[in-house]
Design a protein around this motif. Sequence first.
Motif, PDB file in Angstrom:
ATOM      1  N   LYS A  60       0.839  -1.187   0.000  1.00 56.59           N
ATOM      2  CA  LYS A  60       0.000   0.000   0.000  1.00 56.59           C
ATOM      3  C   LYS A  60       0.881   1.246   0.000  1.00 56.59           C
ATOM      4  N   PRO A  61       0.422   2.311  -0.650  1.00 58.44           N
ATOM      5  CA  PRO A  61       1.201   3.549  -0.655  1.00 58.44           C
ATOM      6  C   PRO A  61       1.411   4.061   0.768  1.00 58.44           C
ATOM      7  N   LEU A  62       2.564   4.686   0.982  1.00 61.19           N
ATOM      8  CA  LEU A  62       2.820   5.291   2.278  1.00 61.19           C
ATOM      9  C   LEU A  62       1.848   6.441   2.511  1.00 61.19           C
ATOM     10  N   LYS A  63       1.643   6.773   3.778  1.00 63.80           N
ATOM     11  CA  LYS A  63       0.757   7.881   4.115  1.00 63.80           C
ATOM     12  C   LYS A  63       1.308   9.166   3.521  1.00 63.80           C
ATOM     13  N   ARG A  64       0.459   9.889   2.830  1.00 64.94           N
ATOM     14  CA  ARG A  64       0.908  11.105   2.169  1.00 64.94           C
ATOM     15  C   ARG A  64       1.311  12.164   3.183  1.00 64.94           C
ATOM     16  N   MET A  65       2.326  12.912   2.843  1.00 68.08           N
ATOM     17  CA  MET A  65       2.798  13.980   3.725  1.00 68.08           C
ATOM     18  C   MET A  65       1.823  15.142   3.702  1.00 68.08           C
ATOM     19  N   SER A  66       1.643  15.766   4.873  1.00 67.90           N
ATOM     20  CA  SER A  66       0.702  16.884   4.956  1.00 67.90           C
ATOM     21  C   SER A  66       1.264  18.121   4.264  1.00 67.90           C
ATOM     22  N   LYS A  67       2.587  18.228   4.203  1.00 71.42           N
ATOM     23  CA  LYS A  67       3.220  19.358   3.534  1.00 71.42           C
ATOM     24  C   LYS A  67       3.735  18.913   2.173  1.00 71.42           C
ATOM     25  N   GLY A  68       4.110  19.891   1.387  1.00 68.03           N
ATOM     26  CA  GLY A  68       4.608  19.560   0.059  1.00 68.03           C
ATOM     27  C   GLY A  68       3.523  19.725  -0.990  1.00 68.03           C
ATOM     28  N   ILE A  69       3.729  19.106  -2.119  1.00 67.81           N
ATOM     29  CA  ILE A  69       2.795  19.231  -3.239  1.00 67.81           C
ATOM     30  C   ILE A  69       1.653  18.239  -3.081  1.00 67.81           C
ATOM     31  N   GLN A  70       0.433  18.726  -3.170  1.00 72.45           N
ATOM     32  CA  GLN A  70      -0.761  17.889  -3.076  1.00 72.45           C
ATOM     33  C   GLN A  70      -1.515  17.976  -4.398  1.00 72.45           C
ATOM     34  N   ARG A  71      -1.841  16.832  -4.953  1.00 71.28           N
ATOM     35  CA  ARG A  71      -2.503  16.807  -6.256  1.00 71.28           C
ATOM     36  C   ARG A  71      -3.713  15.882  -6.206  1.00 71.28           C
ATOM     37  N   SER A  72      -4.583  16.012  -7.181  1.00 70.07           N
ATOM     38  CA  SER A  72      -5.734  15.112  -7.294  1.00 70.07           C
ATOM     39  C   SER A  72      -5.923  14.744  -8.757  1.00 70.07           C
ATOM     40  N   TYR A  73      -6.524  13.571  -8.960  1.00 70.12           N
ATOM     41  CA  TYR A  73      -6.712  13.049 -10.317  1.00 70.12           C
ATOM     42  C   TYR A  73      -8.036  12.303 -10.376  1.00 70.12           C
ATOM     43  N   GLU A  74      -8.816  12.584 -11.403  1.00 70.62           N
ATOM     44  CA  GLU A  74     -10.091  11.890 -11.585  1.00 70.62           C
ATOM     45  C   GLU A  74      -9.886  10.754 -12.586  1.00 70.62           C
ATOM     46  N   ASN A  75     -10.074   9.517 -12.121  1.00 72.55           N
ATOM     47  CA  ASN A  75      -9.832   8.362 -12.989  1.00 72.55           C
ATOM     48  C   ASN A  75     -11.011   8.117 -13.930  1.00 72.55           C
ATOM     49  N   ASP A  76     -10.918   7.048 -14.716  1.00 70.85           N
ATOM     50  CA  ASP A  76     -11.945   6.762 -15.725  1.00 70.85           C
ATOM     51  C   ASP A  76     -13.296   6.403 -15.101  1.00 70.85           C
ATOM     52  N   LEU A  77     -13.288   6.039 -13.829  1.00 65.27           N
ATOM     53  CA  LEU A  77     -14.536   5.701 -13.130  1.00 65.27           C
ATOM     54  C   LEU A  77     -15.184   6.924 -12.482  1.00 65.27           C
ATOM     55  N   GLY A  78     -14.560   8.073 -12.657  1.00 66.22           N
ATOM     56  CA  GLY A  78     -15.096   9.290 -12.067  1.00 66.22           C
ATOM     57  C   GLY A  78     -14.697   9.480 -10.622  1.00 66.22           C
ATOM     58  N   PRO A 120       7.316   2.483  -9.649  1.00 63.64           N
ATOM     59  CA  PRO A 120       7.017   1.973  -8.310  1.00 63.64           C
ATOM     60  C   PRO A 120       7.149   3.034  -7.227  1.00 63.64           C
ATOM     61  N   ALA A 121       8.149   3.927  -7.353  1.00 64.74           N
ATOM     62  CA  ALA A 121       8.327   4.982  -6.354  1.00 64.74           C
ATOM     63  C   ALA A 121       7.117   5.915  -6.326  1.00 64.74           C
ATOM     64  N   MET A 122       6.626   6.297  -7.505  1.00 73.71           N
ATOM     65  CA  MET A 122       5.465   7.190  -7.563  1.00 73.71           C
ATOM     66  C   MET A 122       4.227   6.531  -6.978  1.00 73.71           C
ATOM     67  N   ILE A 123       4.065   5.239  -7.247  1.00 78.56           N
ATOM     68  CA  ILE A 123       2.884   4.525  -6.762  1.00 78.56           C
ATOM     69  C   ILE A 123       2.975   4.252  -5.265  1.00 78.56           C
ATOM     70  N   LEU A 124       4.117   3.727  -4.821  1.00 75.70           N
ATOM     71  CA  LEU A 124       4.250   3.275  -3.438  1.00 75.70           C
ATOM     72  C   LEU A 124       4.545   4.403  -2.463  1.00 75.70           C
ATOM     73  N   LEU A 125       5.363   5.356  -2.866  1.00 73.10           N
ATOM     74  CA  LEU A 125       5.767   6.421  -1.949  1.00 73.10           C
ATOM     75  C   LEU A 125       4.862   7.645  -1.998  1.00 73.10           C
ATOM     76  N   PHE A 126       4.369   7.965  -3.196  1.00 72.47           N
ATOM     77  CA  PHE A 126       3.635   9.214  -3.362  1.00 72.47           C
ATOM     78  C   PHE A 126       2.137   9.024  -3.602  1.00 72.47           C
ATOM     79  N   GLY A 127       1.691   7.760  -3.767  1.00 71.80           N
ATOM     80  CA  GLY A 127       0.269   7.502  -3.948  1.00 71.80           C
ATOM     81  C   GLY A 127      -0.275   7.829  -5.319  1.00 71.80           C
ATOM     82  N   PHE A 128       0.588   7.908  -6.348  1.00 75.53           N
ATOM     83  CA  PHE A 128       0.118   8.168  -7.709  1.00 75.53           C
ATOM     84  C   PHE A 128      -0.800   7.033  -8.167  1.00 75.53           C
ATOM     85  N   PRO A 129      -1.907   7.337  -8.839  1.00 73.11           N
ATOM     86  CA  PRO A 129      -2.668   6.282  -9.526  1.00 73.11           C
ATOM     87  C   PRO A 129      -1.763   5.625 -10.572  1.00 73.11           C
TER      88      PRO A 129
END
Length: 274
Positions: free
Chosen positions: A128-146, A182-191
Amino acid sequence: MEWILLLLLGLVAAILGSIMGLGGGIIIVPALMILSSYTTVLEGITPQVAVGTSLLVMIFTGLSSTLAYMKQKKVDYQSGLIFFIGSGPGALFGVWLNKDINTDAFLVGFGLFIIVVSFILMVRKYIKPLKRMSKGIQRSYENDLGETVEYGYQPIVGILIAFVVGMCSGLFGIGGGSLMVPAMILLFGFPAHLAVATSMFLVFLSAIISSISHIYLGNVDWLYALALIPGAWLGGTIGAAINKRMTSDSVVNLLRIFLVIIGIRLIYQGITGS
């Protein structure tokens, strides 16, 4: 026959690389080294030439994939450019490390690296992705399922990881996506799909820097590159289309097996010299 083989190699490597965000170099480099033992056309190819030629080809794989993913609106440009701050200098450092490397040492090191990558691909979906940091860059993405998926990272952490990725790119002639995805998915929670698309954007940028350096050092065989590029361009587009329409689990499993076989073969070739 060898030239047709190179064309098909560029196509297959780019399709798999684009699907997984790997860039394709992780297949092209070991394939060139292995084929050098069995064909007269590729006979005597050095690690430096294999890496330099692979990186030049990956410019076209990365560009065609990025253009396709841009149409799907899956590329995080901001994150890609931030990561490039690290991967650009890392790529130059990797090129510097590559210039004096011994052939046998290169084969053993790259073989071990490929096996590690196959292990990462095996376990990444179970972590599972690590818990996202409260500081830093925060982003959101809408997947194909909405569904809206949030992810984030500290820029300095992303840049440091990207530096290592760029170094591996310049040293081994790979796109670096095998580590960055893998780093983006596991460490940063990227879809996953966003990570792959952004990785190909980063592969494109890093390959430009690395290949220019290798061209300057005379590490590019232009005939090999011309044979590989058409397949790489087409494969990058095909891979992005496949990525959109299917899950990558079956491809990952096949790729893992393929990478382990290649890794063992390269280690054997490096140790025995045959």
